[in-house]
Design a protein around this motif. Structure first.
Motif, PDB file in Angstrom:
ATOM      1  N   THR A   1       0.843  -1.193   0.000  1.00 25.30           N
ATOM      2  CA  THR A   1       0.000   0.000   0.000  1.00 25.30           C
ATOM      3  C   THR A   1       0.881   1.247   0.000  1.00 25.30           C
ATOM      4  OG1 THR A   1      -0.108  -0.061   2.388  1.00 25.30           O
ATOM      5  CG2 THR A   1      -1.906  -1.120   1.209  1.00 25.30           C
ATOM      6  N   LYS A   2       0.278   2.365  -0.327  1.00 24.47           N
ATOM      7  CA  LYS A   2       1.031   3.620  -0.404  1.00 24.47           C
ATOM      8  C   LYS A   2       1.158   4.302   0.959  1.00 24.47           C
ATOM      9  CE  LYS A   2       0.073   4.798  -5.200  1.00 24.47           C
ATOM     10  NZ  LYS A   2      -0.611   5.744  -6.093  1.00 24.47           N
TER      11      LYS A   2
ATOM     12  N   PHE B   1       4.685   4.466   2.573  1.00 19.28           N
ATOM     13  CA  PHE B   1       5.524   5.338   1.745  1.00 19.28           C
ATOM     14  C   PHE B   1       5.260   6.804   2.074  1.00 19.28           C
ATOM     15  CE2 PHE B   1       6.629   7.349  -2.400  1.00 19.28           C
ATOM     16  CZ  PHE B   1       7.972   7.012  -2.389  1.00 19.28           C
ATOM     17  N   LYS B   2       3.982   7.163   2.182  1.00 17.72           N
ATOM     18  CA  LYS B   2       3.620   8.536   2.538  1.00 17.72           C
ATOM     19  C   LYS B   2       4.178   8.902   3.908  1.00 17.72           C
ATOM     20  CE  LYS B   2      -0.616   9.800   0.050  1.00 17.72           C
ATOM     21  NZ  LYS B   2      -2.058   9.978   0.174  1.00 17.72           N
TER      22      LYS B   2
END
Length: 50
Positions: free
Chosen positions: A2-3, A6-7
């Motif tokens: 999932t992103k 990363f965020k």
């Protein structure tokens, strides 16, 4: 993958970059203060000697 993580890591990198900038600014101010104090002391010493 999932992103979300990363965020979060980008946010942490930005936060640490801001902290580094703040520390750098503080160090610059500290160095400027030390230089100013040394210059003032030199002037005082010169006046005492003359």
């Amino acid at each position: 993958m999932t992103k979300q993580p990363f965020k979060r890591s980008i946010r942490q990198i930005k936060a640490s970059a801001e902290a580094v900038k703040a520390v750098g600014k503080a160090m610059c101010w500290l160095a400027a203060g030390v230089v100013a104090i040394i210059e003032a002391l030199q002037i005082i010493i010169q006046r005492c000697l003359s």
